[in-house]
Design a protein around this motif. Structure first.
Motif, PDB file in Angstrom:
ATOM      1  N   ASP A  89      14.780  -0.745  -4.149  1.00 51.05           N
ATOM      2  CA  ASP A  89      13.492  -0.339  -4.723  1.00 51.05           C
ATOM      3  C   ASP A  89      13.704   0.198  -6.130  1.00 51.05           C
ATOM      4  O   ASP A  89      14.354   1.227  -6.323  1.00 51.05           O
ATOM      5  N   ALA A  90      13.138  -0.492  -7.115  1.00 55.57           N
ATOM      6  CA  ALA A  90      13.249  -0.080  -8.520  1.00 55.57           C
ATOM      7  C   ALA A  90      12.050   0.785  -8.905  1.00 55.57           C
ATOM      8  O   ALA A  90      11.335   0.483  -9.861  1.00 55.57           O
ATOM      9  N   ARG A  91      11.832   1.855  -8.180  1.00 51.94           N
ATOM     10  CA  ARG A  91      10.654   2.694  -8.432  1.00 51.94           C
ATOM     11  C   ARG A  91      10.704   3.314  -9.830  1.00 51.94           C
ATOM     12  O   ARG A  91       9.683   3.348 -10.520  1.00 51.94           O
ATOM     13  N   TRP A  92      11.838   3.821 -10.250  1.00 54.83           N
ATOM     14  CA  TRP A  92      11.939   4.439 -11.575  1.00 54.83           C
ATOM     15  C   TRP A  92      11.564   3.421 -12.655  1.00 54.83           C
ATOM     16  O   TRP A  92      10.815   3.729 -13.589  1.00 54.83           O
ATOM     17  N   GLN A  93      12.040   2.198 -12.511  1.00 54.12           N
ATOM     18  CA  GLN A  93      11.716   1.147 -13.479  1.00 54.12           C
ATOM     19  C   GLN A  93      10.238   0.769 -13.379  1.00 54.12           C
ATOM     20  O   GLN A  93       9.563   0.583 -14.404  1.00 54.12           O
ATOM     21  N   ARG A  94       9.736   0.626 -12.148  1.00 47.01           N
ATOM     22  CA  ARG A  94       8.347   0.231 -11.937  1.00 47.01           C
ATOM     23  C   ARG A  94       7.370   1.243 -12.520  1.00 47.01           C
ATOM     24  O   ARG A  94       6.269   0.903 -12.962  1.00 47.01           O
ATOM     25  N   MET A  95       7.778   2.513 -12.531  1.00 44.89           N
ATOM     26  CA  MET A  95       6.914   3.572 -13.049  1.00 44.89           C
ATOM     27  C   MET A  95       7.047   3.767 -14.554  1.00 44.89           C
ATOM     28  O   MET A  95       6.475   4.709 -15.104  1.00 44.89           O
ATOM     29  N   ILE A 148       0.849  -1.202   0.000  1.00 40.22           N
ATOM     30  CA  ILE A 148       0.000   0.000   0.000  1.00 40.22           C
ATOM     31  C   ILE A 148       0.876   1.240   0.000  1.00 40.22           C
ATOM     32  O   ILE A 148       0.649   2.200  -0.762  1.00 40.22           O
ATOM     33  N   ARG A 149       1.882   1.229   0.860  1.00 43.67           N
ATOM     34  CA  ARG A 149       2.802   2.366   0.971  1.00 43.67           C
ATOM     35  C   ARG A 149       3.467   2.670  -0.366  1.00 43.67           C
ATOM     36  O   ARG A 149       3.486   3.821  -0.822  1.00 43.67           O
ATOM     37  N   ALA A 150       4.004   1.635  -1.010  1.00 43.63           N
ATOM     38  CA  ALA A 150       4.678   1.841  -2.295  1.00 43.63           C
ATOM     39  C   ALA A 150       3.712   2.337  -3.360  1.00 43.63           C
ATOM     40  O   ALA A 150       4.047   3.228  -4.155  1.00 43.63           O
ATOM     41  N   LYS A 151       2.492   1.777  -3.365  1.00 49.89           N
ATOM     42  CA  LYS A 151       1.508   2.185  -4.373  1.00 49.89           C
ATOM     43  C   LYS A 151       1.122   3.645  -4.207  1.00 49.89           C
ATOM     44  O   LYS A 151       1.021   4.391  -5.196  1.00 49.89           O
ATOM     45  N   LEU A 152       0.910   4.082  -2.969  1.00 48.76           N
ATOM     46  CA  LEU A 152       0.529   5.477  -2.730  1.00 48.76           C
ATOM     47  C   LEU A 152       1.663   6.439  -3.098  1.00 48.76           C
ATOM     48  O   LEU A 152       1.417   7.508  -3.684  1.00 48.76           O
ATOM     49  N   ILE A 153       2.900   6.072  -2.766  1.00 53.07           N
ATOM     50  CA  ILE A 153       4.022   6.938  -3.114  1.00 53.07           C
ATOM     51  C   ILE A 153       4.226   6.956  -4.624  1.00 53.07           C
ATOM     52  O   ILE A 153       4.496   8.009  -5.214  1.00 53.07           O
ATOM     53  N   ASP A 154       4.080   5.806  -5.279  1.00 54.52           N
ATOM     54  CA  ASP A 154       4.144   5.774  -6.746  1.00 54.52           C
ATOM     55  C   ASP A 154       3.103   6.717  -7.343  1.00 54.52           C
ATOM     56  O   ASP A 154       3.389   7.481  -8.279  1.00 54.52           O
ATOM     57  N   SER A 155       1.877   6.652  -6.816  1.00 46.92           N
ATOM     58  CA  SER A 155       0.787   7.461  -7.347  1.00 46.92           C
ATOM     59  C   SER A 155       1.068   8.945  -7.171  1.00 46.92           C
ATOM     60  O   SER A 155       0.873   9.750  -8.104  1.00 46.92           O
ATOM     61  N   ASP A 156       1.533   9.335  -5.992  1.00 47.52           N
ATOM     62  CA  ASP A 156       1.831  10.745  -5.755  1.00 47.52           C
ATOM     63  C   ASP A 156       3.016  11.210  -6.598  1.00 47.52           C
ATOM     64  O   ASP A 156       3.063  12.358  -7.044  1.00 47.52           O
ATOM     65  N   THR A 157       3.974  10.316  -6.807  1.00 48.94           N
ATOM     66  CA  THR A 157       5.115  10.654  -7.672  1.00 48.94           C
ATOM     67  C   THR A 157       4.642  10.897  -9.104  1.00 48.94           C
ATOM     68  O   THR A 157       5.062  11.859  -9.756  1.00 48.94           O
ATOM     69  N   LYS A 158       3.755  10.036  -9.594  1.00 47.39           N
ATOM     70  CA  LYS A 158       3.204  10.234 -10.942  1.00 47.39           C
ATOM     71  C   LYS A 158       2.466  11.564 -11.040  1.00 47.39           C
ATOM     72  O   LYS A 158       2.592  12.280 -12.046  1.00 47.39           O
ATOM     73  N   ASN A 159       1.713  11.898 -10.001  1.00 52.19           N
ATOM     74  CA  ASN A 159       0.994  13.171 -10.009  1.00 52.19           C
ATOM     75  C   ASN A 159       1.965  14.346 -10.055  1.00 52.19           C
ATOM     76  O   ASN A 159       1.750  15.326 -10.781  1.00 52.19           O
ATOM     77  N   PHE A 160       3.026  14.262  -9.286  1.00 55.61           N
ATOM     78  CA  PHE A 160       4.027  15.330  -9.286  1.00 55.61           C
ATOM     79  C   PHE A 160       4.675  15.452 -10.664  1.00 55.61           C
ATOM     80  O   PHE A 160       4.841  16.564 -11.195  1.00 55.61           O
ATOM     81  N   LEU A 161       5.036  14.316 -11.265  1.00 53.75           N
ATOM     82  CA  LEU A 161       5.709  14.356 -12.571  1.00 53.75           C
ATOM     83  C   LEU A 161       4.766  14.793 -13.685  1.00 53.75           C
ATOM     84  O   LEU A 161       5.214  15.326 -14.705  1.00 53.75           O
ATOM     85  N   SER A 162       3.455  14.577 -13.503  1.00 51.18           N
ATOM     86  CA  SER A 162       2.517  15.085 -14.503  1.00 51.18           C
ATOM     87  C   SER A 162       2.509  16.613 -14.504  1.00 51.18           C
ATOM     88  O   SER A 162       2.265  17.238 -15.543  1.00 51.18           O
ATOM     89  N   ARG A 163       2.767  17.201 -13.345  1.00 47.59           N
ATOM     90  CA  ARG A 163       2.834  18.665 -13.238  1.00 47.59           C
ATOM     91  C   ARG A 163       4.227  19.193 -13.560  1.00 47.59           C
ATOM     92  O   ARG A 163       4.368  20.320 -14.020  1.00 47.59           O
ATOM     93  N   HIS A 164       5.242  18.361 -13.311  1.00 51.38           N
ATOM     94  CA  HIS A 164       6.633  18.785 -13.497  1.00 51.38           C
ATOM     95  C   HIS A 164       7.411  17.685 -14.218  1.00 51.38           C
ATOM     96  O   HIS A 164       8.251  17.009 -13.619  1.00 51.38           O
ATOM     97  N   PRO A 165       7.156  17.477 -15.507  1.00 47.35           N
ATOM     98  CA  PRO A 165       7.825  16.389 -16.228  1.00 47.35           C
ATOM     99  C   PRO A 165       9.335  16.558 -16.336  1.00 47.35           C
ATOM    100  O   PRO A 165      10.052  15.590 -16.620  1.00 47.35           O
ATOM    101  N   ASP A 166       9.820  17.777 -16.090  1.00 50.79           N
ATOM    102  CA  ASP A 166      11.260  18.036 -16.166  1.00 50.79           C
ATOM    103  C   ASP A 166      11.920  17.976 -14.793  1.00 50.79           C
ATOM    104  O   ASP A 166      13.051  18.446 -14.609  1.00 50.79           O
TER     105      ASP A 166
END
Length: 270
Positions: free
Chosen positions: A91-97, A62-80
């Motif tokens: 943790d391969a978060r960059w790969q997982r996303m 759950i923790r990883a999924k929520l952080i992944d989701s918030d990270t995606k939201n942040f990157l949608s606003r700031h793709p750079d």
């Protein structure tokens, strides 16, 4: 691979690795992490010691999924953006996303952990590693040098440090950044000083202990005028009925909900 020489805190990185791999193997649905599944099948470690850690397994996912989701939201606003994950472990978060083409993504951890990480997760043009403690603040200049929006991710780390160390860390960030976003998890308040009772942490060598949490997350806003709580998620609200029934019933009690819930917190420095 040999992992028995890891110190007690780095060894705790194997718990969320096992949790994500188990979720992927069992097709539980909370998260899918093929890299975690591959790593635990190639690492010399007795993961069977965690087999009864149902709460940890679900909670980590759950923790990883929520952080992944918030990270995606942040990157949608700031793709750079420039992203740095502190205490990244395995943790391969960059790969997982899906390998987001941000300006850069750093994964930071102690040298012994990064040495192990490099054996399983190779660096790329966009994703490189820093062999540092999170308290070795030279990483700040590296992420600031790009002149882009900054996201700092800290998962499964802060609870192992003393309150004064955590506060000093956030005060240092406030002093060094004019703006930044920090995503982290807040330990359940009633778990403080109870690592020996935790269903998986108690299996670790060295007896790591839980040292920091806040009953009221907004207490952090009193530390510095630049700290602002942007979002806060109570993890039991996102368990998809995966926690045991008794635990789900207990979460309906306000006292228990407030004090036995791990939280995902998004803090803005501005």
């Amino acid at each position: 691979m040999e992992t028995r020489k890891l110190t007690s805190i780095p060894e705790t990185m194997l718990i969320p690795l096992w949790a994500r791999a188990t979720e992927t193997e069992n097709r539980g649905g909370l998260i899918y992490d093929e890299t975690a599944k591959r790593i635990i099948s190639n690492i010399d470690y007795d993961f069977t010691k965690f087999k009864n850690g149902k709460l940890s397994q679900v909670g980590c996912c759950i923790r990883a999924k929520l952080i992944d989701s918030d990270t995606k939201n942040f990157l949608s606003r700031h793709p750079d953006a420039v992203v740095i994950q502190l205490g990244a472990g395995l943790d391969a978060r960059w790969q997982r996303m899906g390998f987001p083409k941000v300006t850069h993504w750093f994964d930071l951890d102690l040298k012994e952990t990064i040495d192990l990480r490099r054996q399983f997760i190779p660096e790329t043009e966009y994703n490189t590693y820093l062999e540092l403690s999170m308290f070795d603040y030279q990483w700040i200049e590296k992420v600031k040098s790009f002149g882009k929006p900054v996201l700092i991710i800290i998962e499964g780390v802060l609870m192992y440090f003393k309150p004064e160390e955590v506060k000093k860390f956030f005060l240092t960030l406030c002093g060094q950044f004019s703006e930044a976003t920090i995503l982290f998890d807040m330990l359940a308040f009633l778990a403080l000083k109870h690592g020996k009772h935790h269903d998986t942490v108690r299996k670790m060598e060295g007896n790591p202990e839980f040292l920091w949490s806040e009953l009221e997350t907004r207490t952090m806003e009193t530390w510095h005028g630049k700290l602002h709580i942007a979002h806060e998620y109570y993890m039991s609200d996102y368990d998809e009925k995966r926690f045991p029934l008794l635990v789900r019933l207990l979460y309906r009690i306000p006292y228990f909900y407030k004090r036995f819930n791990q939280r995902i917190v998004e803090v803005e420095i501005k």
